[in-house]
Design a protein around this motif. Structure first.
Motif, short mmCIF file in Angstrom:
data_model
loop_
_atom_site.label_atom_id
_atom_site.label_comp_id
_atom_site.label_asym_id
_atom_site.label_seq_id
_atom_site.Cartn_x
_atom_site.Cartn_y
_atom_site.Cartn_z
N ALA A 154 0.86 -1.22 -0.06
CA ALA A 154 0.11 -0.16 0.04
C ALA A 154 0.95 1.07 0.01
CB ALA A 154 -0.86 0.04 1.36
N LEU A 155 2.05 1.24 0.59
CA LEU A 155 2.89 2.50 0.59
C LEU A 155 3.29 2.79 -0.83
CD1 LEU A 155 5.34 1.68 3.87
CD2 LEU A 155 3.54 3.54 3.51
N LEU A 156 3.49 1.97 -1.65
CA LEU A 156 4.00 2.19 -3.02
C LEU A 156 3.08 3.44 -3.75
CD1 LEU A 156 6.05 1.77 -4.87
CD2 LEU A 156 4.69 -0.07 -5.95
N PRO A 157 1.85 3.10 -3.91
CA PRO A 157 0.94 3.89 -4.56
C PRO A 157 0.80 5.24 -3.76
CG PRO A 157 -0.40 2.05 -3.85
CD PRO A 157 0.88 1.63 -3.92
N LEU A 158 0.70 5.07 -2.42
CA LEU A 158 0.62 6.25 -1.82
C LEU A 158 1.83 7.32 -1.81
CD1 LEU A 158 -1.15 7.92 0.46
CD2 LEU A 158 -0.19 6.52 2.44
N ALA A 159 2.91 6.45 -1.79
CA ALA A 159 4.12 7.43 -1.89
C ALA A 159 4.20 7.99 -3.43
CB ALA A 159 5.47 6.58 -1.85
N ALA A 160 3.78 7.13 -4.68
CA ALA A 160 3.80 7.68 -5.78
C ALA A 160 2.79 8.90 -6.10
CB ALA A 160 3.22 6.50 -6.71
N ILE A 161 1.74 8.81 -5.44
CA ILE A 161 0.86 10.04 -5.86
C ILE A 161 1.04 11.13 -4.93
CG2 ILE A 161 -1.01 9.38 -4.07
CD1 ILE A 161 -2.88 9.79 -6.52
N MET A 162 1.72 11.14 -3.98
CA MET A 162 2.21 12.06 -2.99
C MET A 162 3.58 13.07 -3.41
SD MET A 162 -0.31 12.46 -0.91
CE MET A 162 0.37 13.78 0.18
N LEU A 163 4.34 12.02 -3.99
CA LEU A 163 5.72 12.71 -4.58
C LEU A 163 5.36 13.27 -6.08
CD1 LEU A 163 8.11 10.05 -3.34
CD2 LEU A 163 7.54 12.44 -2.23
N ALA A 164 4.36 12.52 -6.81
CA ALA A 164 4.29 13.17 -8.25
C ALA A 164 3.99 14.56 -8.40
CB ALA A 164 3.50 12.12 -8.92
N PRO A 165 4.30 15.23 -9.37
CA PRO A 165 3.84 16.62 -9.77
C PRO A 165 2.30 16.47 -9.62
CG PRO A 165 5.53 16.14 -10.97
CD PRO A 165 5.20 14.90 -10.42
N TRP A 183 1.66 9.10 -13.31
CA TRP A 183 2.70 8.62 -12.51
C TRP A 183 2.30 7.44 -11.42
CZ3 TRP A 183 7.68 8.28 -13.89
CH2 TRP A 183 8.02 9.51 -14.71
N THR A 184 1.32 7.61 -10.81
CA THR A 184 0.73 6.73 -9.83
C THR A 184 0.20 5.30 -10.84
OG1 THR A 184 -0.13 8.24 -8.42
CG2 THR A 184 -0.94 6.21 -8.26
N VAL A 185 -0.08 5.45 -11.99
CA VAL A 185 -0.86 4.40 -12.53
C VAL A 185 0.41 3.59 -13.14
CG1 VAL A 185 -1.91 3.69 -14.74
CG2 VAL A 185 -3.10 5.31 -13.27
N VAL A 186 1.52 4.35 -13.66
CA VAL A 186 2.54 3.70 -14.13
C VAL A 186 3.48 2.69 -13.15
CG1 VAL A 186 4.91 4.15 -15.33
CG2 VAL A 186 2.70 5.37 -15.98
N VAL A 187 3.47 3.65 -11.99
CA VAL A 187 4.26 2.87 -10.96
C VAL A 187 3.46 1.65 -10.52
CG1 VAL A 187 4.90 3.20 -8.40
CG2 VAL A 187 5.37 4.97 -10.04
#
Length: 238
Positions: free
Chosen positions: A166-177, A184-188
């Motif tokens: 769960a940390l992966l998509p949460l970090a992706a969407i918080m760190l992406a512009p 970016w979240t979908v790609v990750v």
């Protein structure tokens, strides 16, 4: 001939099956964490929510999912363990009340596996002399009395696997512009799901291409649906 659970003549490790089951469960738990949390944060982002709202929703989903996974695993393994203990208790009583009949039964089980009556009887006698309950539990019940799964272990492992996923998509969407955070979240997430698919296929000795296709297509469809729901209902409610 290749030993069961081994490859290219390597000796079979009795604990290997258990370790693979734990690893497979960990991969599935992480996959659940990735998909459910990604769907949640992408859906919230689809409603043009603020970064704070997305983080709150994602964190709440992470905690709720981890607790749910742990509780479900604890209940499931506890029920299995209770059933195994009940079977072992019954077997122990039968061994105490009718040792000769149980010895004959054990020999018969080995005969059905292909041993001659004389060899089957000798094997049954030697195993009974060493540990009668373990001998019967192994061939009759498929249970190792000294290696029953711990419900607490299973619960903690499931919670950790789900949390890491769960940390992966949460970090992706918080760190992406912000303009490209969903993309970016979908790609990750799809890359992570593809990796999980490969690992699952390797563990199960199945087709990696098929496993990756299933999990990526399914995950992508789920993200598309949750994003569309966020856009639709976020705009309607707003």
């Amino acid at each position: 001939m290749t030993a069961a659970g081994g490859h290219d003549g390597e000796p079979h490790d009795p604990a290997m099956g258990a370790r693979l089951n734990w690893l497979r469960a960990g991969v599935l738990g992480a996959n659940d964490g990735i998909v459910s949390t990604a769907g949640l944060v992408v859906g919230v982002a689809g409603a043009d929510a603020s970064r704070g709202a997305i983080f709150t929703a994602g964190l709440a989903g992470l905690v709720a999912g981890a607790v749910s996974m742990a509780l479900g695993e604890y209940i499931s393994v506890s029920s299995q363990r209770d059933s195994e203990r009940s079977q072992l208790d019954l077997e122990a009583r039968e061994l105490e009340e009718s040792p000769e009949a149980e010895l004959t039964e054990l020999a018969g089980l080995y005969e059905r596996k292909g041993l001659t009556p004389e060899t089957a009887r000798r094997v049954a006698e030697e195993l009974t002399a060493h540990d009668p309950l373990a001998a019967h539990a192994d061939i009759e019940l498929g249970i190792d009395p000294d290696d029953l799964t711990s419900p607490w272990q299973a619960a903690v492992a499931s919670a950790i696997a789900f949390t890491l996923g769960a940390l992966l998509p949460l970090a992706a969407i918080m760190l992406a512009p912000e303009p490209t955070r969903v993309l970016w979240t979908v790609v990750v997430v799809l890359v992570a799901l593809a990796i999980a698919g490969v690992v699952s296929a390797r563990l199960g000795h199945s087709s990696a291409r098929l496993a990756v296709t299933r999990i990526v297509v399914g995950g992508g469809a789920g993200l598309a649906v949750t994003y569309a729901i966020g856009r639709l209902f976020g705009t309607a409610v707003g």
